[in-house]
Write an enzyme that holds these catalytic residues in place. Structure first.
Site, PDB file in Angstrom:
ATOM      1  N   GLU A 162      -8.963  -5.899  -7.367  1.00 21.30           N
ATOM      2  CA  GLU A 162      -7.506  -5.743  -7.367  1.00 21.30           C
ATOM      3  C   GLU A 162      -6.799  -7.092  -7.406  1.00 21.30           C
ATOM      4  OE1 GLU A 162      -5.695  -2.410  -6.368  1.00 21.30           O
ATOM      5  OE2 GLU A 162      -7.503  -1.301  -6.880  1.00 21.30           O
ATOM      6  N   HIS A 230      -4.062  -3.478   0.587  1.00 22.13           N
ATOM      7  CA  HIS A 230      -4.478  -4.794   0.095  1.00 22.13           C
ATOM      8  C   HIS A 230      -4.356  -5.777   1.261  1.00 22.13           C
ATOM      9  CE1 HIS A 230      -3.016  -3.496  -4.155  1.00 22.13           C
ATOM     10  NE2 HIS A 230      -4.332  -3.491  -4.147  1.00 22.13           N
ATOM     11  N   CYS A 347       3.808  -8.958  -3.543  1.00 21.00           N
ATOM     12  CA  CYS A 347       3.179  -8.121  -4.581  1.00 21.00           C
ATOM     13  C   CYS A 347       3.752  -8.436  -5.948  1.00 21.00           C
ATOM     14  CB  CYS A 347       3.456  -6.640  -4.327  1.00 21.00           C
ATOM     15  SG  CYS A 347       2.806  -6.025  -2.797  1.00 21.00           S
TER      16      CYS A 347
HETATM   17  O1  SUG Z   1      -1.247  -0.320  -6.163  1.00 21.49           O
HETATM   18  N1  SUG Z   1       1.943   1.065  -5.799  1.00 21.49           N
HETATM   19  C1  SUG Z   1       1.097  -0.097  -5.894  1.00 21.49           C
HETATM   20  C2  SUG Z   1       1.622  -1.197  -5.001  1.00 21.49           C
HETATM   21  C3  SUG Z   1       0.907  -2.492  -5.231  1.00 21.49           C
HETATM   22  C4  SUG Z   1       1.298  -3.525  -4.269  1.00 21.49           C
HETATM   23  N2  SUG Z   1       0.616  -4.717  -4.528  1.00 21.49           N
HETATM   24  C5  SUG Z   1       0.150  -5.584  -3.597  1.00 21.49           C
HETATM   25  N3  SUG Z   1      -0.007  -5.232  -2.354  1.00 21.49           N
HETATM   26  N4  SUG Z   1      -0.209  -6.738  -3.979  1.00 21.49           N
HETATM   27  C6  SUG Z   1      -0.336   0.220  -5.530  1.00 21.49           C
HETATM   28  O2  SUG Z   1      -0.560   1.006  -4.600  1.00 21.49           O
HETATM   29  C7  SUG Z   1       2.686   3.271  -6.435  1.00 21.49           C
HETATM   30  C8  SUG Z   1       2.842   4.079  -7.694  1.00 21.49           C
HETATM   31  C9  SUG Z   1       3.246   5.496  -7.446  1.00 21.49           C
HETATM   32  O3  SUG Z   1       2.899   6.030  -6.410  1.00 21.49           O
HETATM   33  O4  SUG Z   1       3.890   6.065  -8.327  1.00 21.49           O
HETATM   34  C10 SUG Z   1       1.780   2.083  -6.648  1.00 21.49           C
HETATM   35  O5  SUG Z   1       0.964   2.071  -7.532  1.00 21.49           O
END
Ligand code: SUG
Length: 416
Positions: A162, A230, A347
């Site tokens: 990731e 994460h 993020c």
């Molecule tokens: O991968 N949310 C992302 C958020 C990513 C955050 N990134 C970091 N922490 N670096 C994820 O969970 C939500 C999409 C939805 O539910 O429609 C989403 O993918």
């Protein structure tokens, strides 16, 4: 050549929506089915970039991927009438969280003295698993200068990767060799562990990192179970400082000792669970902050406005500022649209330590370009998306037009 940290923020895409696709990401599941505001979301992101540029920092950006991803639906033999989660997956704007785009090892850390980037495969979550080909194309364009960058494809899909969200770098200053800390999760808990240690090891090897300056650290399984999907939800590092929750790592004392031993002078700013519970840290995103060193050298923590709304978090921050620790300023930004999907200030950005002159200038931001991008967003990004409209052909066409207007503005037709 001057190496500086450049933050590449993901421009929030015109299909930004709340489909609730990410199990273990509590904000995303809580807001599933809500109405999203893509235009406001993108403007919030641009305002954050402007703030950091205003502090004298180098700022770049990456663009939304083509959505809906028709090729992905075709590969799944699915269409707009199939399983709603697959359709929503094809519409997801989750590439906006560029901390998951790639892992980056700057030139001072690598055997060949070039900056290595490995695009993340994101295989654990179906809606993110199809991001990498378009992300890779974009990275290969932005970092096409082979004297400075090597952009790798994804690690094999048997291991989840990731990207930079599970990677921290500690160094006396950005341009010097650093200690690269890879944080992985153990599978078998309540929620998926999205970063596998095998993937991190592959990235460290292919980037040519010196094993003496690499640390593999296990994330605390309780943190994953509490919603830290994460590592960057519970810890962030910048230069010689690690800012972390007490419960971020499976073995915190061992982790801090190893960091101090391999990066002399490193300081750990630990927030105890007695002051800020894990639950409060995760809902406020205190650690999903940007920890930055502006040119005046006064280290600044850029936190989401949710931190101000949390009494324990806000009072801990005031107490920190009153002391004489290494973090001297706290700046609040409104990224509420992204936060509602579990994406805070950290993020939204991918950190690349490089000479800005070595990057394709089309991906670098200045005020005039930010003005022009805001105009395109204001004119073409949908004002709101009701998840019930996902799959509609007229909305798909609005989203495609919005993206192509942005590509035209930036002369990035290669990404069309
Ligand atoms: O991968 N949310 C992302 C958020 C990513 C955050 N990134 C970091 N922490 N670096 C994820 O969970 C939500 C999409 C939805 O539910 O429609 C989403 O993918």
């Amino acid at each position: 050549m001057t190496l500086v940290e450049i933050n590449f923020d993901g421009l929030v895409g015109p299909s930004h929506n709340y489909a609730g696709l990410s199990l273990g990401n509590l904000a995303a599941t809580k807001n599933a089915g809500g109405i999203s505001y893509p235009r406001a979301a993108a403007l919030q992101g641009i305002a954050k970039m402007r703030g950091n540029m205003g502090a004298g920092l180098a700022q770049g950006f990456l663009l939304p991927l083509p959505r809906p991803d028709v090729k992905w639906l075709e590969a799944l033999s699915a269409d707009e009438s199939t399983d709603p989660a697959l359709v929503a997956g094809a519409w997801s704007a989750s590439s906006m969280w560029t901390a998951n785009a790639a892992t980056v090892s700057p030139a001072p850390d690598t055997a060949d003295g070039t900056c290595h980037l490995s695009v993340a495969n994101l295989v654990t979550m179906p809606h993110r698993s199809h991001e990498w080909p378009d992300t890779l194309a974009q990275l290969r364009l932005a970092f096409a200068n082979r004297d400075h960058f090597i952009v790798h494809g994804p690690v094999p899909p048997c291991f989840g990767d990731e990207g930079a969200a599970n990677h921290m770098r500690l160094t006396p200053s950005h341009g010097e060799p650093g200690l690269e800390v890879f944080v992985y999760g153990r599978t078998g808990g309540r929620f998926p562990a999205r970063q596998h240690v095998e993937a991190s090891r592959i990235v460290a090897r292919r980037h040519g990192l010196d094993p003496a300056r690499v640390l593999m650290v296990e994330q605390n399984p309780d943190a994953i179970a509490a919603g830290a999907f994460h590592n960057d939800v519970v810890a962030v590092a910048n230069e010689g400082v690690l800012f972390t929750h007490e419960l971020a790592f499976a073995n915190p004392v061992e982790t801090y000792d190893a960091i101090r031993a391999r990066c002399p002078g490193a300081q750990v700013v630990e927030v105890p669970a007695s002051a800020v519970s894990l639950a409060e840290a995760i809902s406020s995103y205190l650690f999903n902050a940007q920890l930055l060193t502006p040119p005046d050298g006064e280290m600044t923590l850029v936190v989401p406005s949710e931190c101000q709304d949390s009494e324990p978090v806000w009072s801990w921050l005031q107490q920190m500022l009153a002391g004489n620790g290494p973090i001297r300023h706290v700046k609040v930004v409104d990224v509420r649209q992204s936060m509602a999907n579990g994406g805070g200030p950290a993020c939204l950005r991918l950190r690349v330590v490089a000479d800005p002159a070595s990057v394709d200038p089309r991906f670098m931001l200045d005020d005039a370009k930010a003005d022009a991008m805001e105009k395109v967003v204001a004119e073409y990004w949908p004002e709101q998306i009701d998840p019930a409209d996902i799959g509609s052909e007229s909305l798909a066409s609005t989203i495609r037009t919005a993206r192509s207007q942005m590509l035209a503005l930036l002369a990035l037709s290669e990404l069309a």
